[in-house]
Motif scaffolding. Structure first.
Motif, PDB file in Angstrom:
ATOM      1  N   ARG A 175      23.431  32.997  51.565  1.00  0.00           N
ATOM      2  CA  ARG A 175      23.009  33.528  50.261  1.00  0.00           C
ATOM      3  C   ARG A 175      23.479  34.974  50.096  1.00  0.00           C
ATOM      4  N   ASN A 176      23.352  35.760  51.201  1.00  0.00           N
ATOM      5  CA  ASN A 176      23.807  37.159  51.140  1.00  0.00           C
ATOM      6  C   ASN A 176      25.285  37.231  50.822  1.00  0.00           C
ATOM      7  N   VAL A 177      26.032  36.349  51.508  1.00  0.00           N
ATOM      8  CA  VAL A 177      27.484  36.344  51.281  1.00  0.00           C
ATOM      9  C   VAL A 177      27.779  36.013  49.817  1.00  0.00           C
ATOM     10  N   GLN A 178      27.016  35.023  49.288  1.00  0.00           N
ATOM     11  CA  GLN A 178      27.249  34.639  47.890  1.00  0.00           C
ATOM     12  C   GLN A 178      26.929  35.790  46.946  1.00  0.00           C
ATOM     13  N   ARG A 179      25.773  36.489  47.286  1.00  0.00           N
ATOM     14  CA  ARG A 179      25.385  37.609  46.432  1.00  0.00           C
ATOM     15  C   ARG A 179      26.466  38.698  46.439  1.00  0.00           C
ATOM     16  N   ARG A 180      26.934  39.007  47.671  1.00  0.00           N
ATOM     17  CA  ARG A 180      27.983  40.043  47.773  1.00  0.00           C
ATOM     18  C   ARG A 180      29.251  39.615  47.029  1.00  0.00           C
ATOM     19  N   ARG A 181      29.548  38.308  47.140  1.00  0.00           N
ATOM     20  CA  ARG A 181      30.743  37.823  46.467  1.00  0.00           C
ATOM     21  C   ARG A 181      30.592  37.970  44.944  1.00  0.00           C
ATOM     22  N   ASP A 182      29.355  37.638  44.441  1.00  0.00           N
ATOM     23  CA  ASP A 182      29.118  37.800  43.000  1.00  0.00           C
ATOM     24  C   ASP A 182      29.270  39.257  42.600  1.00  0.00           C
ATOM     25  N   GLU A 183      28.683  40.147  43.458  1.00  0.00           N
ATOM     26  CA  GLU A 183      28.793  41.588  43.155  1.00  0.00           C
ATOM     27  C   GLU A 183      30.262  42.003  43.107  1.00  0.00           C
ATOM     28  N   LEU A 184      31.008  41.509  44.116  1.00  0.00           N
ATOM     29  CA  LEU A 184      32.433  41.855  44.173  1.00  0.00           C
ATOM     30  C   LEU A 184      33.170  41.391  42.928  1.00  0.00           C
ATOM     31  N   PHE A 185      32.798  40.154  42.488  1.00  0.00           N
ATOM     32  CA  PHE A 185      33.437  39.637  41.276  1.00  0.00           C
ATOM     33  C   PHE A 185      33.172  40.550  40.091  1.00  0.00           C
ATOM     34  N   SER A 186      31.871  40.982  39.988  1.00  0.00           N
ATOM     35  CA  SER A 186      31.565  41.807  38.812  1.00  0.00           C
ATOM     36  C   SER A 186      32.251  43.163  38.926  1.00  0.00           C
ATOM     37  N   VAL A 187      32.308  43.708  40.169  1.00  0.00           N
ATOM     38  CA  VAL A 187      33.024  44.988  40.342  1.00  0.00           C
ATOM     39  C   VAL A 187      34.494  44.808  39.971  1.00  0.00           C
ATOM     40  N   GLN A 188      35.029  43.662  40.413  1.00  0.00           N
ATOM     41  CA  GLN A 188      36.443  43.396  40.117  1.00  0.00           C
ATOM     42  C   GLN A 188      36.673  43.323  38.602  1.00  0.00           C
ATOM     43  N   GLU A 189      35.693  42.679  37.916  1.00  0.00           N
ATOM     44  CA  GLU A 189      35.840  42.595  36.457  1.00  0.00           C
ATOM     45  C   GLU A 189      35.797  43.979  35.835  1.00  0.00           C
ATOM     46  N   GLU A 190      34.829  44.799  36.349  1.00  0.00           N
ATOM     47  CA  GLU A 190      34.726  46.164  35.806  1.00  0.00           C
ATOM     48  C   GLU A 190      36.021  46.933  36.049  1.00  0.00           C
ATOM     49  N   LEU A 191      36.568  46.728  37.265  1.00  0.00           N
ATOM     50  CA  LEU A 191      37.819  47.415  37.595  1.00  0.00           C
ATOM     51  C   LEU A 191      38.937  46.997  36.657  1.00  0.00           C
ATOM     52  N   GLN A 192      38.952  45.681  36.375  1.00  0.00           N
ATOM     53  CA  GLN A 192      40.005  45.196  35.475  1.00  0.00           C
ATOM     54  C   GLN A 192      39.848  45.830  34.096  1.00  0.00           C
ATOM     55  N   ASP A 193      38.548  45.914  33.649  1.00  0.00           N
ATOM     56  CA  ASP A 193      38.291  46.549  32.342  1.00  0.00           C
ATOM     57  C   ASP A 193      38.783  47.985  32.353  1.00  0.00           C
ATOM     58  N   ALA A 194      38.390  48.695  33.461  1.00  0.00           N
ATOM     59  CA  ALA A 194      38.763  50.119  33.556  1.00  0.00           C
ATOM     60  C   ALA A 194      40.275  50.255  33.560  1.00  0.00           C
ATOM     61  N   ASN A 195      40.904  49.311  34.250  1.00  0.00           N
ATOM     62  CA  ASN A 195      42.364  49.325  34.330  1.00  0.00           C
ATOM     63  C   ASN A 195      42.989  49.187  32.948  1.00  0.00           C
ATOM     64  N   VAL A 196      42.420  48.240  32.181  1.00  0.00           N
ATOM     65  CA  VAL A 196      42.946  48.027  30.824  1.00  0.00           C
ATOM     66  C   VAL A 196      42.753  49.297  30.005  1.00  0.00           C
ATOM     67  N   LEU A 239      42.478  52.288  31.124  1.00  0.00           N
ATOM     68  CA  LEU A 239      43.403  53.308  31.646  1.00  0.00           C
ATOM     69  C   LEU A 239      44.804  53.109  31.084  1.00  0.00           C
ATOM     70  N   GLN A 240      45.217  51.831  31.059  1.00  0.00           N
ATOM     71  CA  GLN A 240      46.554  51.545  30.534  1.00  0.00           C
ATOM     72  C   GLN A 240      46.641  51.963  29.066  1.00  0.00           C
ATOM     73  N   ASN A 241      45.528  51.655  28.328  1.00  0.00           N
ATOM     74  CA  ASN A 241      45.533  52.039  26.900  1.00  0.00           C
ATOM     75  C   ASN A 241      45.642  53.545  26.751  1.00  0.00           C
ATOM     76  N   SER A 242      44.822  54.272  27.597  1.00  0.00           N
ATOM     77  CA  SER A 242      44.892  55.734  27.437  1.00  0.00           C
ATOM     78  C   SER A 242      46.234  56.264  27.900  1.00  0.00           C
ATOM     79  N   ASN A 243      46.844  55.581  28.886  1.00  0.00           N
ATOM     80  CA  ASN A 243      48.182  56.000  29.312  1.00  0.00           C
ATOM     81  C   ASN A 243      49.173  55.879  28.163  1.00  0.00           C
ATOM     82  N   VAL A 244      49.050  54.749  27.462  1.00  0.00           N
ATOM     83  CA  VAL A 244      49.954  54.540  26.323  1.00  0.00           C
ATOM     84  C   VAL A 244      49.724  55.638  25.283  1.00  0.00           C
ATOM     85  N   ALA A 245      48.394  55.893  25.006  1.00  0.00           N
ATOM     86  CA  ALA A 245      48.074  56.917  24.001  1.00  0.00           C
ATOM     87  C   ALA A 245      48.589  58.286  24.454  1.00  0.00           C
TER      88      ALA A 245
END
Ligand code: ADP
Length: 476
Positions: A180-201, A203-209
């Motif tokens: 269960r702990n592993v699953q929880r950490r994996r879920d957390e990682l997924f959400s962090v990864q999603e946040e990172l992807q958002d931040a990346n997008v 960042l790319q937008n501000s880079n373009v700007a």
């Protein structure tokens, strides 16, 4: 501790155990009936045969429907009863059959829960004892005596099974907690990864700007530089003509002129010069801001530059009672400089000293220690309040508008001077107080080739003293 994971494993175990035990029960019953060749004499095996078929089928369906507990209870209780019936019909002194409950005890603990082994043991022994008692012509004590060994052995087996099942359950739950702990950490990682992807997008937008803004700024800068170059060229040519023709006329080349005319021509010339200076300052500043300000650095002699500055300032002091002081070293270093630009910086400082000094002196002091040369432009003029010492190095900043300071100027001289000196690898700062005059202190690196050749004794100081003295004149 949740038991969900252990229950899943128990139901998996049941899927294996139920068919095996059903097949064994059927096989034993068929073997018994076939061996004795008489259904009547083996009715209990016939019941077991039918029971095993029906119960096995029903249990399987319940398991498939996910009703594991009911399935296990049905399976165990029916087999306990069927085994008791076999005892009723077929028990003999010393028979091994009561020990068969051991199988159901172990299976019970595996299919339901660790304590189930005790239930199977209890009910099994009571029902078997009763069946043996009813099915044989025995006294109660004789039944008790016959049932004692299997009862004790089965109790031991139930206890051992209970203990190992508890251990197994504990291990399974630990693993499931881990899972269960592993699953929880994996879920957390997924959400962090999603946040990172958002931040990346983002960042790319501000880079373009940013890139667009940069290109716009570069375009604007190019336009401004071109405009400045164009305007300065267009203004400089007629201004030079005005200054020069005023000068020629003033000299009487085109015929005699009277005093009044000469006075006007002198003013035209002076104003023209002033305008040319303002124009040059604006152009320099525009080039500095555009990053297009170029220097031609080479080892140059410092003394001629200082002299040019002093000659220049003398021209500005014609109507003032101001003494010019030269405080020079015995030996002059070479400095890495753009001669024209360094002269310009020095003339800026000396020009300011002349502008803001009505009487007293203006001194140019030079020292070096073989590595650094220090040039101080000192005056006994109106001075500058300490809180303005940094501000005056910013563009278009003048100390105030009081009558004492009301002089012609753009507020660009000092920023340009600081930029020029810093581009030479040096520094410029001011020490001043209102009424006590000002000291503008420049430091510049001595040209490297020169370090070898310049004597290390400067102006009467020893080598070690010389290292400190240029600073001394900066802060005296
Ligand atoms: P400006 O063209 O106005 O002289 P600068 O950048 O050369 O512009 O100088 C900024 C301000 O610093 C001046 O307006 C003046 O008030 C002050 N300042 C500069 N040098 C001196 C000095 N030697 N004595 C007193 N004030 C000075």
């Amino acid at each position: 501790m949740s038991s969900g994971y252990a229950n899943d494993l128990r139901s998996d175990t049941s899927f294996i155990i139920v068919p095996i035990l059903t097949v064994v029960a059927i096989a034993v019953s068929v073997f018994q009936i076939a061996f004795r060749m008489s259904l009547a004499a083996n009715w209990s095996y016939a019941v077991m045969l039918l029971g095993a078929l029906l119960v096995g089928n029903r249990t399987w369906r319940l398991l498939r429907a996910g009703r594991n507990l009911l399935a296990a209870q049905l399976f165990l209780s029916s087999h306990v009863v069927m085994l008791a019936l076999v005892h009723f019909q077929d028990w003999m002194p010393g028979s091994f059959m009561p020990y068969l409950y051991g199988i159901l005890i172990v299976v019970g603990s595996m299919m339901v829960r660790p304590t189930t082994g005790f239930w199977v043991w209890g009910w099994g022994m009571v029902l078997t004892g009763t069946a043996v008692f009813l099915g044989n012509d025995l006294l109660f004590m004789e039944v008790l005596q016959a049932m004692l060994p299997p009862t004790l052995v089965n109790l031991l087996l139930a206890t051992a099974t209970f203990l190992s099942a508890m251990e197994w359950q504990f291990a399974v739950e630990s693993v499931s907690e881990l899972h269960r702990n592993v699953q929880r950490r994996r879920d957390e990682l997924f959400s962090v990864q999603e946040e990172l992807q958002d931040a990346n997008v983002r960042l790319q937008n501000s880079n373009v700007a940013l890139e667009e803004a940069r290109l716009a700024a570069v375009n604007e800068r190019d336009l401004r530089t071109r405009f400045m170059n164009h305007v300065s060229h267009e203004l400089r040519t007629p201004l030079n003509a005005i200054v020069n023709f005023a000068h020629i006329l003033n000299r009487g080349v085109r015929g005699p002129i009277n005093d009044g005319q000469s006075d006007y021509l002198t003013r035209i010339r002076q104003s023209g010069f002033h305008l040319l200076n303002v124009l040059n300052d604006l152009l320099d500043m525009a080039q500095i801001e555009a990053g297009e300000f170029r220097l031609r650095l080479e080892p140059v002699a410092l003394q001629p530059i200082c002299e040019e500055g002093m000659t220049n300032v003398r021209g500005l002091l014609l109507e003032k009672q101001v003494l010019l002081v030269r405080d020079y070293p015995d030996d002059w270093p070479l400095v890495m400089a753009d001669k024209i630009r360094l002269t310009q910086a020095l003339i800026n400082l000396l020009g300011n000293a002349a502008k803001y000094t009505e009487e007293g002196y203006i001194a140019l002091r030079v020292r070096h220690n073989g590595r650094i040369v220090t040039i101080v432009v000192e005056d006994s003029g109106i001075g500058i309040p300490p809180e303005q010492h940094e501000a005056i190095f910013q563009e278009f900043r003048q100390v105030d508008e009081s009558a004492a300071r009301r002089r012609v100027g753009t507020g660009l001289g000092l920023p340009i001077t600081r930029h020029l000196i810093e581009r030479h690898g040096g520094t410029v700062r001011v020490e001043s107080d209102p009424g006590s005059g000002s000291r503008f202190i420049i430091t510049l690196p001595v040209a490297q080739a020169d370090v070898e050749t310049v004597p290390l004794v400067a102006n009467g100081y020893t080598t070690t003293e010389a290292a400190a003295k240029p600073e001394d004149i900066g802060s005296a």
